[in-house]
Design an enzyme around this catalytic site. Structure first.
Site, PDB file in Angstrom:
ATOM      1  N   HIS A  26     -29.274 140.820 -22.433  1.00  0.00           N
ATOM      2  CA  HIS A  26     -30.352 139.666 -22.329  1.00  0.00           C
ATOM      3  C   HIS A  26     -31.578 140.286 -22.770  1.00  0.00           C
ATOM      4  CE1 HIS A  26     -32.414 136.002 -21.198  1.00  0.00           C
ATOM      5  NE2 HIS A  26     -31.114 135.606 -20.637  1.00  0.00           N
TER       6      HIS A  26
ATOM      7  N   GLU B 251     -30.128 138.058 -28.016  1.00  0.00           N
ATOM      8  CA  GLU B 251     -29.269 138.549 -26.862  1.00  0.00           C
ATOM      9  C   GLU B 251     -27.775 138.899 -27.443  1.00  0.00           C
ATOM     10  OE1 GLU B 251     -29.348 135.460 -23.835  1.00  0.00           O
ATOM     11  OE2 GLU B 251     -31.455 135.233 -24.230  1.00  0.00           O
TER      12      GLU B 251
HETATM   13  O1  TA6 Z   1     -29.525 133.493 -22.580  1.00  0.00           O
HETATM   14  C1  TA6 Z   1     -30.458 132.108 -22.379  1.00  0.00           C
HETATM   15  C2  TA6 Z   1     -30.218 131.551 -21.141  1.00  0.00           C
HETATM   16  O2  TA6 Z   1     -28.839 131.259 -20.937  1.00  0.00           O
HETATM   17  C3  TA6 Z   1     -30.962 130.147 -21.122  1.00  0.00           C
HETATM   18  O3  TA6 Z   1     -30.213 129.066 -21.059  1.00  0.00           O
HETATM   19  C4  TA6 Z   1     -31.866 130.460 -19.862  1.00  0.00           C
HETATM   20  O4  TA6 Z   1     -31.105 129.898 -18.583  1.00  0.00           O
HETATM   21  C5  TA6 Z   1     -32.012 131.880 -19.697  1.00  0.00           C
HETATM   22  O5  TA6 Z   1     -30.361 132.531 -20.160  1.00  0.00           O
HETATM   23  C6  TA6 Z   1     -32.439 132.554 -18.468  1.00  0.00           C
HETATM   24  O6  TA6 Z   1     -31.369 132.392 -17.545  1.00  0.00           O
HETATM   25  P1  TA6 Z   1     -32.030 133.078 -15.944  1.00  0.00           P
HETATM   26  O7  TA6 Z   1     -30.696 132.607 -15.182  1.00  0.00           O
HETATM   27  O8  TA6 Z   1     -32.361 134.295 -16.216  1.00  0.00           O
HETATM   28  O9  TA6 Z   1     -32.994 132.003 -15.762  1.00  0.00           O
END
Ligand code: TA6
Length: 289
Positions: A158, A263
């Site tokens: 991520h 990501e």
């Molecule tokens: O990778 C994108 C995502 O899935 C978004 O939908 C948003 O939720 C982001 O990840 C961050 O997620 P988190 O659980 O770290 O707040």
């Protein structure tokens, strides 16, 4: 000593340039910082928790064994928190592979009881972080199933890339690939267009993406990202104003202007790992400073 560690972090420093380094928090095996000749390449929230109380907001959080929130359609992982447990568990620093490479491990013995109960499989994760050159970072993950039954998993790196101004950024390499749009009600498949630009909340899953992408700003390449074949899919995310405001650990609130998440992962569907087998992925990032 290019690889140094304390009780919570590991730092790899370029033997030829003390201003080039990568810093990893043992909690989540989260890359917190990657500096190339003193210039930070990753975005980290100023309100990010680094005490193990919450997943890190920024750097390179690791997503395993599920991506996204529970949707009620995958009983084996639906009891896990969003994005699984890898990013909010205490990994073990396994030591240095060489003067530029550190390794981290996670197994059932490292999980909080509630997480272990939520996903009761035998597994082993080995995460390797390498300063792969004066302007290159490589991360790779081995997922091992030492058990007697298969398990399904997602994996995602991520990565929060630091950029001067996200509205000047274009992500090249996706051609006109369709994507699943998670913004709003979410889930709608839409036709993409190249390059990807960011002028609002963006939260997209691109399936079967090309293995190399570039993140550019005003015609200058900032990053070249090369993923292993096993990282089939790519998520592109920027929370924009409202979502940034809604995240207590996202600071400064206008910091979304200086970040873009590209990501690489295996997230469009679950991957089944048979008993006794291993799966590997790797990501190579070149910074063009
Ligand atoms: O990778 C994108 C995502 O899935 C978004 O939908 C948003 O939720 C982001 O990840 C961050 O997620 P988190 O659980 O770290 O707040």
């Amino acid at each position: 000593m290019p690889v140094t560690s304390d009780s919570t972090t590991v730092t790899i420093t370029d033997a030829k340039n003390p201003n080039t380094s990568v810093k990893i928090l043992n909690y989540g095996a989260t890359v917190l910082s990657w500096k190339v000749d003193g210039k930070e390449q990753l975005w980290l929230s100023e309100a990010s928790k680094l005490d193990g109380s919450k997943a890190v907001r920024g750097g390179i959080p690791l997503v395993f064994p599920r991506f996204g929130p529970a949707k009620g359609n995958h009983p084996d992982t639906d009891k896990l928190p969003q994005h699984g447990f890898a990013r909010n568990s205490h990994w073990e620093f396994l030591g240095q592979v060489d003067e530029a490479t550190a390794q981290f491990g996670l197994g059932p013995e490292n999980l909080d009881a509630d997480l272990k109960a939520a996903w009761d499989h035998d597994f082993s994760l080995i995460y390797t972080v390498k300063l792969a050159g004066p302007d290159a970072l490589q991360v790779s993950l081995d997922v091992v199933n030492p058990g007697t039954a298969p398990f399904d998993f997602n994996v995602l790196l991520h990565t929060y890339y630091r950029v001067p101004e996200v509205t000047d950024v274009s992500v090249q390499g996706f051609n006109d690939l369709a994507f699943v749009d998670k913004v709003g009600a979410g889930g709608e498949k839409k036709q993409g267009q190249s390059p990807i630009t960011i002028n609002e909340e963006v939260d997209r899953i691109y399936k079967d993406t090309p293995k190399t992408a570039t993140i550019e700003s005003k015609g200058k390449t900032l990053f070249t990202v090369t993923a292993s074949e096993s990282l089939k899919d790519t998520v592109v995310w920027n929370p924009w104003t409202e979502k940034a405001r809604g995240m207590s650990d996202f600071e400064p609130k206008d910091g979304f202007h200086q970040m873009i998440c590209v990501e690489n992962g295996y997230v469009a569907q679950f991957n089944k790992l048979p008993a006794g087998e291993k799966w590997n992925c790797a990501l190579d990032i070149k910074a063009h400073i």
